[in-house]
Design a protein around this motif. Structure first.
Motif, PDB file in Angstrom:
ATOM      1  N   UNK A   1       0.841  -1.212   0.000  1.00  0.00           N
ATOM      2  CA  UNK A   1       0.000   0.000   0.000  1.00  0.00           C
ATOM      3  C   UNK A   1       0.871   1.255   0.000  1.00  0.00           C
ATOM      4  N   UNK A   2       1.944   1.233   0.780  1.00  0.00           N
ATOM      5  CA  UNK A   2       2.861   2.374   0.826  1.00  0.00           C
ATOM      6  C   UNK A   2       3.479   2.600  -0.539  1.00  0.00           C
ATOM      7  N   UNK A   3       3.895   1.512  -1.200  1.00  0.00           N
ATOM      8  CA  UNK A   3       4.481   1.616  -2.541  1.00  0.00           C
ATOM      9  C   UNK A   3       3.492   2.249  -3.514  1.00  0.00           C
ATOM     10  N   UNK A   4       2.237   1.855  -3.449  1.00  0.00           N
ATOM     11  CA  UNK A   4       1.212   2.420  -4.331  1.00  0.00           C
ATOM     12  C   UNK A   4       1.084   3.924  -4.113  1.00  0.00           C
ATOM     13  N   UNK A   5       1.096   4.352  -2.862  1.00  0.00           N
ATOM     14  CA  UNK A   5       1.044   5.778  -2.563  1.00  0.00           C
ATOM     15  C   UNK A   5       2.256   6.520  -3.081  1.00  0.00           C
ATOM     16  N   UNK A   6       3.434   5.904  -2.939  1.00  0.00           N
ATOM     17  CA  UNK A   6       4.670   6.517  -3.433  1.00  0.00           C
ATOM     18  C   UNK A   6       4.653   6.641  -4.952  1.00  0.00           C
ATOM     19  N   UNK A   7       4.103   5.647  -5.628  1.00  0.00           N
ATOM     20  CA  UNK A   7       4.011   5.693  -7.096  1.00  0.00           C
ATOM     21  C   UNK A   7       3.088   6.830  -7.529  1.00  0.00           C
ATOM     22  N   UNK A   8       1.944   6.961  -6.869  1.00  0.00           N
ATOM     23  CA  UNK A   8       1.008   8.039  -7.216  1.00  0.00           C
ATOM     24  C   UNK A   8       1.623   9.411  -6.957  1.00  0.00           C
ATOM     25  N   UNK A   9       2.373   9.546  -5.863  1.00  0.00           N
ATOM     26  CA  UNK A   9       3.048  10.804  -5.552  1.00  0.00           C
ATOM     27  C   UNK A   9       4.113  11.109  -6.615  1.00  0.00           C
ATOM     28  N   UNK A  10       4.887  10.084  -7.001  1.00  0.00           N
ATOM     29  CA  UNK A  10       5.930  10.265  -8.014  1.00  0.00           C
ATOM     30  C   UNK A  10       5.327  10.668  -9.354  1.00  0.00           C
ATOM     31  N   UNK A  11       4.172  10.112  -9.686  1.00  0.00           N
ATOM     32  CA  UNK A  11       3.492  10.459 -10.934  1.00  0.00           C
ATOM     33  C   UNK A  11       3.067  11.930 -10.904  1.00  0.00           C
ATOM     34  N   UNK A  12       2.506  12.372  -9.784  1.00  0.00           N
ATOM     35  CA  UNK A  12       2.107  13.773  -9.652  1.00  0.00           C
ATOM     36  C   UNK A  12       3.307  14.701  -9.764  1.00  0.00           C
ATOM     37  N   UNK A  13       4.400  14.362  -9.067  1.00  0.00           N
ATOM     38  CA  UNK A  13       5.616  15.183  -9.128  1.00  0.00           C
ATOM     39  C   UNK A  13       6.175  15.227 -10.542  1.00  0.00           C
ATOM     40  N   UNK A  14       6.135  14.102 -11.238  1.00  0.00           N
ATOM     41  CA  UNK A  14       6.657  14.036 -12.603  1.00  0.00           C
ATOM     42  C   UNK A  14       5.850  14.866 -13.575  1.00  0.00           C
ATOM     43  N   UNK A  15       4.524  14.788 -13.457  1.00  0.00           N
ATOM     44  CA  UNK A  15       3.660  15.494 -14.398  1.00  0.00           C
ATOM     45  C   UNK A  15       3.529  16.979 -14.094  1.00  0.00           C
ATOM     46  N   UNK A  16       3.499  17.330 -12.829  1.00  0.00           N
ATOM     47  CA  UNK A  16       3.279  18.729 -12.459  1.00  0.00           C
ATOM     48  C   UNK A  16       4.563  19.540 -12.399  1.00  0.00           C
ATOM     49  N   UNK A  17       5.607  18.951 -11.820  1.00  0.00           N
ATOM     50  CA  UNK A  17       6.832  19.705 -11.579  1.00  0.00           C
ATOM     51  C   UNK A  17       8.050  19.160 -12.327  1.00  0.00           C
ATOM     52  N   UNK A  18       7.873  18.056 -13.038  1.00  0.00           N
ATOM     53  CA  UNK A  18       8.967  17.379 -13.736  1.00  0.00           C
ATOM     54  C   UNK A  18      10.119  17.054 -12.779  1.00  0.00           C
ATOM     55  N   UNK A  19       9.754  16.730 -11.527  1.00  0.00           N
ATOM     56  CA  UNK A  19      10.752  16.401 -10.504  1.00  0.00           C
ATOM     57  C   UNK A  19      11.238  14.968 -10.672  1.00  0.00           C
ATOM     58  N   UNK A  20      12.532  14.786 -10.469  1.00  0.00           N
ATOM     59  CA  UNK A  20      13.107  13.442 -10.506  1.00  0.00           C
ATOM     60  C   UNK A  20      12.980  12.802  -9.133  1.00  0.00           C
ATOM     61  N   UNK A  21      12.817  11.484  -9.138  1.00  0.00           N
ATOM     62  CA  UNK A  21      12.777  10.711  -7.901  1.00  0.00           C
ATOM     63  C   UNK A  21      13.670   9.486  -8.080  1.00  0.00           C
ATOM     64  N   UNK A  22      14.021   8.871  -6.977  1.00  0.00           N
ATOM     65  CA  UNK A  22      14.805   7.639  -7.029  1.00  0.00           C
ATOM     66  C   UNK A  22      13.845   6.451  -6.940  1.00  0.00           C
ATOM     67  N   UNK A  23      14.018   5.497  -7.847  1.00  0.00           N
ATOM     68  CA  UNK A  23      13.222   4.270  -7.823  1.00  0.00           C
ATOM     69  C   UNK A  23      14.173   3.124  -7.477  1.00  0.00           C
ATOM     70  N   UNK A  24      13.882   2.446  -6.380  1.00  0.00           N
ATOM     71  CA  UNK A  24      14.674   1.303  -5.933  1.00  0.00           C
ATOM     72  C   UNK A  24      13.936   0.043  -6.364  1.00  0.00           C
ATOM     73  N   UNK A  25      14.585  -0.796  -7.179  1.00  0.00           N
ATOM     74  CA  UNK A  25      13.922  -1.971  -7.733  1.00  0.00           C
ATOM     75  C   UNK A  25      14.914  -3.126  -7.885  1.00  0.00           C
ATOM     76  N   UNK A  26      14.397  -4.277  -8.319  1.00  0.00           N
ATOM     77  CA  UNK A  26      15.247  -5.452  -8.488  1.00  0.00           C
ATOM     78  C   UNK A  26      14.873  -6.198  -9.755  1.00  0.00           C
ATOM     79  N   UNK A  27      15.892  -6.536 -10.559  1.00  0.00           N
ATOM     80  CA  UNK A  27      15.663  -7.359 -11.745  1.00  0.00           C
ATOM     81  C   UNK A  27      16.105  -8.786 -11.417  1.00  0.00           C
ATOM     82  N   UNK A  28      16.394  -9.622 -12.433  1.00  0.00           N
ATOM     83  CA  UNK A  28      16.805 -11.002 -12.164  1.00  0.00           C
ATOM     84  C   UNK A  28      18.215 -11.080 -11.581  1.00  0.00           C
ATOM     85  N   UNK A  29      19.014 -10.017 -11.740  1.00  0.00           N
ATOM     86  CA  UNK A  29      20.407 -10.069 -11.313  1.00  0.00           C
ATOM     87  C   UNK A  29      20.683  -9.423  -9.967  1.00  0.00           C
TER      88      UNK A  29
END
Length: 93
Positions: free
Chosen positions: A31-59
């Motif tokens: 649930x927290x991740x979902x909120x962070x994604x929605x906040x990042x989307x708003x920041x990206x569209x309104x202010x073109x602000x960069x955010x850090x995305x922490x993720x994991x691939x197969x490696x």
């Protein structure tokens, strides 16, 4: 937190392979991740602000500093149509 993650350029994300499993198992963290994604989307569209995305691939765990341009039910969309599966994201800030 960044020390456990390899920094990656946004352009290189398209070359990665992602498993189908979710990196988070706790319902509250998801649930927290979902909120962070929605906040990042708003920041990206309104202010073109960069955010850090922490993720994991197969490696390994990775982090990218970028702007979120869109969100689908399964992916976060970055510039030039680059996508990161939501279920592979740990945190955004």
């Amino acid at each position: 937190m960044t020390e456990d993650y390899n920094i990656i350029d946004k352009e290189d994300i398209a070359l990665l392979k992602f498993p189908k499993t979710d990196v988070l198992s706790d319902v509250d963290e998801i649930k927290t991740r979902t909120g962070e994604i929605n906040r990042a989307l708003s920041l990206g569209n309104l202010e073109h602000s960069k955010i850090k995305i922490f993720f994991e691939d197969v490696e390994s765990k990775k982090v990218v500093d970028t702007t979120v341009w869109g969100v689908t039910d399964k992916n976060v969309i970055l510039k030039q149509g680059v996508m990161i599966p939501i279920n592979r994201i740990f945190k955004l800030f």
